[in-house]
Write a protein that holds these residues in place. Structure first.
Motif, PDB file in Angstrom:
ATOM      1  N   PRO A 222       6.169 -14.257 -25.352  1.00  0.00           N
ATOM      2  CA  PRO A 222       5.734 -12.866 -25.532  1.00  0.00           C
ATOM      3  C   PRO A 222       6.916 -12.016 -26.000  1.00  0.00           C
ATOM      4  O   PRO A 222       8.058 -12.244 -25.594  1.00  0.00           O
ATOM      5  N   GLN A 223       6.617 -11.004 -26.840  1.00  0.00           N
ATOM      6  CA  GLN A 223       7.733 -10.259 -27.461  1.00  0.00           C
ATOM      7  C   GLN A 223       8.270  -9.121 -26.595  1.00  0.00           C
ATOM      8  O   GLN A 223       9.392  -8.685 -26.768  1.00  0.00           O
ATOM      9  N   HIS A 224       7.451  -8.599 -25.697  1.00  0.00           N
ATOM     10  CA  HIS A 224       7.883  -7.434 -24.913  1.00  0.00           C
ATOM     11  C   HIS A 224       7.473  -7.583 -23.454  1.00  0.00           C
ATOM     12  O   HIS A 224       6.479  -8.235 -23.154  1.00  0.00           O
ATOM     13  N   ASP A 225       8.245  -6.928 -22.582  1.00  0.00           N
ATOM     14  CA  ASP A 225       7.791  -6.778 -21.192  1.00  0.00           C
ATOM     15  C   ASP A 225       8.271  -5.437 -20.651  1.00  0.00           C
ATOM     16  O   ASP A 225       9.267  -4.890 -21.121  1.00  0.00           O
ATOM     17  N   LEU A 226       7.518  -4.909 -19.710  1.00  0.00           N
ATOM     18  CA  LEU A 226       7.868  -3.644 -19.050  1.00  0.00           C
ATOM     19  C   LEU A 226       7.834  -3.880 -17.548  1.00  0.00           C
ATOM     20  O   LEU A 226       7.029  -4.680 -17.054  1.00  0.00           O
ATOM     21  N   LEU A 227       8.707  -3.149 -16.832  1.00  0.00           N
ATOM     22  CA  LEU A 227       8.870  -3.413 -15.401  1.00  0.00           C
ATOM     23  C   LEU A 227       8.912  -2.108 -14.617  1.00  0.00           C
ATOM     24  O   LEU A 227       9.530  -1.134 -15.061  1.00  0.00           O
ATOM     25  N   MET A 228       8.247  -2.097 -13.472  1.00  0.00           N
ATOM     26  CA  MET A 228       8.383  -0.920 -12.603  1.00  0.00           C
ATOM     27  C   MET A 228       8.469  -1.337 -11.138  1.00  0.00           C
ATOM     28  O   MET A 228       7.960  -2.386 -10.749  1.00  0.00           O
ATOM     29  N   LEU A 229       9.136  -0.495 -10.352  1.00  0.00           N
ATOM     30  CA  LEU A 229       9.271  -0.738  -8.912  1.00  0.00           C
ATOM     31  C   LEU A 229       8.548   0.400  -8.190  1.00  0.00           C
ATOM     32  O   LEU A 229       8.888   1.570  -8.362  1.00  0.00           O
ATOM     33  N   VAL A 230       7.558   0.006  -7.373  1.00  0.00           N
ATOM     34  CA  VAL A 230       6.730   1.017  -6.713  1.00  0.00           C
ATOM     35  C   VAL A 230       6.989   0.993  -5.210  1.00  0.00           C
ATOM     36  O   VAL A 230       6.757  -0.034  -4.559  1.00  0.00           O
ATOM     37  N   PRO A 231       7.470   2.119  -4.630  1.00  0.00           N
ATOM     38  CA  PRO A 231       7.682   2.176  -3.176  1.00  0.00           C
ATOM     39  C   PRO A 231       6.411   2.612  -2.444  1.00  0.00           C
ATOM     40  O   PRO A 231       5.638   3.410  -2.980  1.00  0.00           O
ATOM     41  N   PHE A 232       6.214   2.073  -1.251  1.00  0.00           N
ATOM     42  CA  PHE A 232       5.019   2.425  -0.458  1.00  0.00           C
ATOM     43  C   PHE A 232       5.436   2.856   0.945  1.00  0.00           C
ATOM     44  O   PHE A 232       6.404   2.337   1.507  1.00  0.00           O
ATOM     45  N   ARG A 233       4.620   3.749   1.525  1.00  0.00           N
ATOM     46  CA  ARG A 233       4.879   4.213   2.895  1.00  0.00           C
ATOM     47  C   ARG A 233       4.207   3.311   3.929  1.00  0.00           C
ATOM     48  O   ARG A 233       4.433   3.476   5.130  1.00  0.00           O
ATOM     49  N   SER A 234       3.337   2.412   3.440  1.00  0.00           N
ATOM     50  CA  SER A 234       2.696   1.460   4.357  1.00  0.00           C
ATOM     51  C   SER A 234       2.685   0.095   3.659  1.00  0.00           C
ATOM     52  O   SER A 234       2.250  -0.017   2.497  1.00  0.00           O
ATOM     53  N   ALA A 235       3.176  -0.927   4.364  1.00  0.00           N
ATOM     54  CA  ALA A 235       3.224  -2.265   3.770  1.00  0.00           C
ATOM     55  C   ALA A 235       1.806  -2.776   3.518  1.00  0.00           C
ATOM     56  O   ALA A 235       1.543  -3.465   2.531  1.00  0.00           O
ATOM     57  N   GLU A 236       0.897  -2.419   4.410  1.00  0.00           N
ATOM     58  CA  GLU A 236      -0.480  -2.890   4.212  1.00  0.00           C
ATOM     59  C   GLU A 236      -1.107  -2.220   2.989  1.00  0.00           C
ATOM     60  O   GLU A 236      -1.871  -2.840   2.259  1.00  0.00           O
ATOM     61  N   ASN A 237      -0.747  -0.947   2.739  1.00  0.00           N
ATOM     62  CA  ASN A 237      -1.220  -0.288   1.515  1.00  0.00           C
ATOM     63  C   ASN A 237      -0.679  -0.989   0.280  1.00  0.00           C
ATOM     64  O   ASN A 237      -1.382  -1.153  -0.714  1.00  0.00           O
ATOM     65  N   ALA A 238       0.592  -1.401   0.341  1.00  0.00           N
ATOM     66  CA  ALA A 238       1.182  -2.114  -0.804  1.00  0.00           C
ATOM     67  C   ALA A 238       0.383  -3.382  -1.080  1.00  0.00           C
ATOM     68  O   ALA A 238       0.046  -3.689  -2.228  1.00  0.00           O
ATOM     69  N   CYS A 239       0.058  -4.100  -0.010  1.00  0.00           N
ATOM     70  CA  CYS A 239      -0.704  -5.350  -0.177  1.00  0.00           C
ATOM     71  C   CYS A 239      -2.118  -5.056  -0.694  1.00  0.00           C
ATOM     72  O   CYS A 239      -2.648  -5.792  -1.533  1.00  0.00           O
ATOM     73  N   ALA A 240      -2.699  -3.976  -0.195  1.00  0.00           N
ATOM     74  CA  ALA A 240      -4.060  -3.637  -0.638  1.00  0.00           C
ATOM     75  C   ALA A 240      -4.058  -3.239  -2.116  1.00  0.00           C
ATOM     76  O   ALA A 240      -5.004  -3.539  -2.859  1.00  0.00           O
ATOM     77  N   ALA A 241      -2.965  -2.585  -2.574  1.00  0.00           N
ATOM     78  CA  ALA A 241      -2.882  -2.171  -3.986  1.00  0.00           C
ATOM     79  C   ALA A 241      -2.902  -3.393  -4.908  1.00  0.00           C
ATOM     80  O   ALA A 241      -3.420  -3.335  -6.021  1.00  0.00           O
TER      81      ALA A 241
END
Ligand SMILES: Cc1cc2nc3c(=O)[nH]c(=O)nc-3n(C[C@H](O)[C@H](O)[C@H](O)COP(=O)(O)OP(=O)(O)OC[C@H]3O[C@@H](n4cnc5c(N)ncnc54)[C@H](O)[C@@H]3O)c2cc1C
Length: 470
Positions: A222-241
């Motif tokens: 693949p020619q391109h990639d984009l990356l982001m880091l997303v912080p969460f206030r609840s680990a379970e919310n992160a998993c649900a996302a």
């Protein structure tokens, strides 16, 4: 320690005749260097280390070991996390490190043929130079070997979009414990010809044969990639996302989860504070998309950012350039080492259907409270694959070697209840075999033992790995 009547000692001259005297090692420093891998703090000395160069040499070694009932442990780079390369019965440690040539990159058919001792990243870079892509990328890719990856059916961050090693293996040359050399299939993309010996060997952890040549399929890079880091206030919310992102129709090329401790520890470990972690943040998702059209990727990133906002996330860090991407990836890839440097630990490689991740994480924490252990969790969230690192910290040796096992059993029972299993990518090896009956009944286990017996009737090859030999 070798005794005068040791079967290994009696064969040293024969081994020297096969591989050359320079590649037979009995000196204590060399034996010690091959006595451990990356699994916990385990250490078992082999009687001899052999470093063959060809399949024919391995065949001759195995014929002797089979005749003399000498245990043989195959080893790639020794980065395994389940103790598969530990020579716990002594005997011959068979290192594949000298078999390190890429035989052919077939640009017409998008295939590569390689020896097992090639470092995974070296292979990836070699095909990349031709515009091609070999996606399976264990976080250890800079040090692990392709043969070890085959034996463990390894995954890595890219597995969420591209699959794991098994999805790329077309054909294998294998030396059986008898010394016979076979090819398992054909260099084709489809194959409905008899039992699938190729896939039987993939993930067999060096218990059925020694893999000496590998044919892999490739993709255009693949020619391109984009990356982001997303912080969460609840680990379970992160998993649900995580599952919400897939349900919304996005297919990220990586979707990695890190608890706060994991990120803090690795930033300290690599001395890099690129990420400012807010006081209320408990977990992060590292999300990558890749493809050939940047506009499409930007739209995907915007869509994912809008979606995670609904899960009470903090300020998202979008990686601006190649260097920032590399730094974020370095943090993720080195978490395991950071945890290891912090304390004695045990790593459980749990995997559940993706949507069950929040329940798994909550369950792990509650089991930890019950048994008094702290865990640091991270892993390939997009695959439902959570690495649970149990930290020894202040636990007494008695707790560590005793009641902790009950806690681990509870975690695995929960994993099974959630429809998952006890290893997603690290294998069973030596340290997880006692937990196999949690996920397999006696009928299933006896089928596996039967397969082992058929390939290795004398039980010389990596015996006592995955399950006890009969
Ligand atoms: C920091 C770190 C990060 C990691 N990240 C990941 C990750 O993201 N994903 C993942 O899946 N794993 C990961 N791992 C685990 C490990 O790197 C993989 O399991 C890897 O595939 C092991 O390769 P190796 O060459 O080191 O094999 P070894 O550890 O030497 O051996 C592993 C097993 O393969 C057998 N074996 C080796 N070569 C052969 C051969 N040619 N024929 C037959 N059997 C053979 C051995 O007997 C043993 O059972 C990580 C490990 C570390 C230390």
């Amino acid at each position: 320690m070798l005794t005068v009547d040791s079967p290994v000692l009696r064969q040293l001259d024969a081994f020297r005749g096969i591989v050359g005297a320079d590649w037979v090692f009995v000196d204590p420093e060399v034996l010690d260097a091959y006595a451990s891998d990356e699994t916990e703090d385990l250490h078992f000395l082999p009687d001899v280390v052999l470093k063959p160069r060809t399949a024919a040499e391995i065949s001759a070694i195995l014929r002797i070991c089979n005749r003399e009932r000498i245990p043989v442990t195959p080893r790639g780079a020794g980065t395994g996390l389940s103790g598969g390369a530990l020579p716990h019965l002594g005997g011959v440690l068979l290192s594949l490190e000298r078999m390190n040539s890429i035989t052919e990159i077939d640009e017409r058919n998008l295939q590569v043929t390689t020896e097992p001792g090639v470092i995974t990243e070296v292979l990836q870079n070699a095909v990349r130079e031709k515009g091609l892509f070999y996606p399976p990328d264990p976080s250890s890719r800079g040090s692990c070997m392709i043969g070890g990856n085959i034996a463990e059916n390894s995954g890595g961050p890219k597995a969420v979009k591209y699959g794991v090693v098994k999805d790329y293996v077309l054909n294998l040359e294998v030396v059986l414990p008898s010394g016979d050399i076979i090819w398992t299939g054909a260099n084709v993309l489809k194959n409905a010809t008899g039992y699938n010996l190729t896939q039987l060997v993939v993930g067999s952890e060096g218990t059925l044969g020694i893999v000496t040549k590998i044919v892999l399929r490739l993709l255009p890079h693949p020619q391109h990639d984009l990356l982001m880091l997303v912080p969460f206030r609840s680990a379970e919310n992160a998993c649900a996302a995580v599952s919400a992102i897939f349900r919304a129709g996005y297919t990220p090329s990586a979707m990695e989860f890190m608890e706060r401790d994991a990120l803090e520890w690795v930033m300290r470990f690599v001395d890099n504070s690129i990420v400012a972690i807010g006081d209320d943040i408990v977990a992060h998702l590292l999300i990558e998309v890749d493809g050939n059209d940047v506009d499409v990727l930007l739209k995907d990133m915007e869509g994912i950012a809008a979606l995670v906002a609904g899960f009470d996330c903090g300020d998202i860090l979008f990686a601006d350039d190649a260097q920032q991407k590399a730094e974020l990836w370095k943090l993720r890839r080195r978490v395991g080492e950071a945890v290891k440097s912090n304390s004695i630990y045990k790593e459980e490689d749990t995997v559940v259907p993706r949507a069950e991740l929040p329940r798994l994480l909550a369950g792990v924490k509650s089991i930890g409270n019950k048994y008094g252990f702290h865990s640091v969790c991270y892993g390939h969230a997009g695959d439902g694959n959570l690495h649970v690192n149990i930290i020894k910290g202040d636990l007494s040796d008695e707790q560590w070697n005793g009641s902790l096992k009950d806690g681990i059993r509870e975690i695995f029972a929960l994993v099974k209840d959630l429809g998952g299993t006890i290893s997603g990518e690290h294998g069973i090896g030596l340290v997880q075999k006692e937990y196999m009956p949690i996920v397999f009944d006696e009928v299933q286990l006896s089928l596996m033992r039967g397969i082992k017996k058929l390939f290795d009737p004398n039980g010389i090859l990596n015996a006592g790995k995955i399950f006890e030999n009969d």
